[in-house]
Design an enzyme around this catalytic site. Structure first.
Site, short mmCIF file in Angstrom:
data_model
loop_
_atom_site.label_atom_id
_atom_site.label_comp_id
_atom_site.label_asym_id
_atom_site.label_seq_id
_atom_site.Cartn_x
_atom_site.Cartn_y
_atom_site.Cartn_z
N ASP A 12 0.88 -1.16 0.00
CA ASP A 12 0.00 0.00 0.00
C ASP A 12 0.92 1.22 0.00
O ASP A 12 2.08 1.15 -0.43
CB ASP A 12 -1.01 -0.06 1.15
CG ASP A 12 -0.39 0.12 2.53
OD1 ASP A 12 0.86 0.25 2.61
OD2 ASP A 12 -1.13 0.15 3.53
N HIS A 13 0.42 2.34 0.50
CA HIS A 13 1.19 3.59 0.46
C HIS A 13 2.24 3.68 1.56
O HIS A 13 3.02 4.63 1.58
CB HIS A 13 0.23 4.78 0.62
CG HIS A 13 -0.62 4.65 1.85
ND1 HIS A 13 -1.77 3.88 1.86
CD2 HIS A 13 -0.48 5.13 3.11
CE1 HIS A 13 -2.30 3.92 3.09
NE2 HIS A 13 -1.53 4.67 3.85
N CYS A 69 2.88 -3.47 3.93
CA CYS A 69 2.00 -2.39 4.36
C CYS A 69 2.59 -1.88 5.66
O CYS A 69 3.72 -2.24 6.01
CB CYS A 69 0.53 -2.82 4.44
SG CYS A 69 0.09 -3.93 5.79
N THR A 71 2.05 -2.44 8.91
CA THR A 71 2.39 -3.53 9.84
C THR A 71 2.68 -4.84 9.12
O THR A 71 3.17 -5.78 9.74
CB THR A 71 1.21 -3.80 10.79
OG1 THR A 71 0.07 -4.15 9.98
CG2 THR A 71 0.90 -2.58 11.64
N HIS A 102 9.16 -24.92 6.03
CA HIS A 102 8.18 -25.76 6.73
C HIS A 102 6.74 -25.54 6.28
O HIS A 102 5.94 -26.47 6.31
CB HIS A 102 8.26 -25.52 8.25
CG HIS A 102 9.45 -26.16 8.88
ND1 HIS A 102 9.58 -26.33 10.24
CD2 HIS A 102 10.59 -26.68 8.32
CE1 HIS A 102 10.75 -26.93 10.50
NE2 HIS A 102 11.38 -27.14 9.35
N HIS A 137 6.51 -32.06 6.53
CA HIS A 137 5.92 -30.72 6.41
C HIS A 137 4.85 -30.69 5.32
O HIS A 137 3.88 -29.94 5.41
CB HIS A 137 7.01 -29.69 6.13
CG HIS A 137 8.09 -29.69 7.17
ND1 HIS A 137 7.83 -29.40 8.49
CD2 HIS A 137 9.41 -30.00 7.09
CE1 HIS A 137 8.96 -29.52 9.18
NE2 HIS A 137 9.93 -29.88 8.36
C1 RB5 Z 1 -2.30 2.26 6.56
O1 RB5 Z 1 -2.36 3.41 7.33
C2 RB5 Z 1 -2.14 1.04 7.44
O2 RB5 Z 1 -3.30 0.78 8.15
C3 RB5 Z 1 -1.70 -0.14 6.62
O3 RB5 Z 1 -0.50 0.15 5.97
C4 RB5 Z 1 -1.44 -1.44 7.35
O4 RB5 Z 1 -0.63 -1.24 8.47
C5 RB5 Z 1 -2.62 -2.27 7.66
O5 RB5 Z 1 -2.50 -3.41 8.11
#
Ligand code: RB5
Length: 149
Positions: A12-13, A69, A71, A102, A137
């Site tokens: 994503d961004h 992304c 997280t 695995h 596995h």
């Molecule tokens: C975007 O702000 C954020 O929510 C996204 O990049 C990600 O962390 C979602 O899981």
């Protein structure tokens, strides 16, 4: 060394510059890399990018996929909704190797806001250099496939 050759990458961004660095690094390792964007840092929605990359892998048009992304979690969740995808979020190199060896993971997800760029590159290397070990596995991965079916 893995037999995988074709990689698809998306995000994503949260960090398109890290995504581009990873794409360049993977290409330098000899992989055929398809970067499906997004190409600007404009705010976007991770599910559509996770799904798009997962569809490329699920269709057999890439052997492995890499996602980013903030997280790594949301885009991983989206990718794992596509049939045939096994995607894990990794913040360490051991896990990145083990999800290939695995779990036969075919996608790796990284939290661009969780770890540093240098570690992200090492995680990608660990994932791309590893190979599924099969054997016991495979029995367990087949059980995952049975749940999906
Ligand atoms: C975007 O702000 C954020 O929510 C996204 O990049 C990600 O962390 C979602 O899981």
């Amino acid at each position: 060394m893995t037999t995988a050759k074709r990689i698809v990458i998306s995000s994503d961004h949260a960090d398109i510059e890290l995504r581009k660095s990873i794409a360049k690094h993977a290409a330098g390792m000899g992989f055929d890399v398809t970067d499906i964007g997004p190409m600007t840092s404009e705010s976007t929605h991770y599910p559509k990018h996770g799904e798009a990359a997962a569809n490329v892998v699920a269709a057999g048009d890439a052997d492995l996929g890499i996602l980013l992304c903030g997280t790594g979690q949301g885009i991983m969740m989206a990718a794992n909704k596509v049939k045939g995808i096994r995607c894990g979020v990794c913040s360490d190199t051991f896990s990145a190797r083990m999800i290939r060896e695995h779990n036969d993971a075919n996608m790796l997800s990284i939290g661009a806001r969780v770890i540093g760029d240098a570690l992200a590159i090492e995680i990608v290397e660990a994932f791309l250099n590893a190979e599924f070990e099969g054997g016991r596995h495979a029995t367990r991965v087949d059980m995952i496939k049975d749940i999906e079916a």
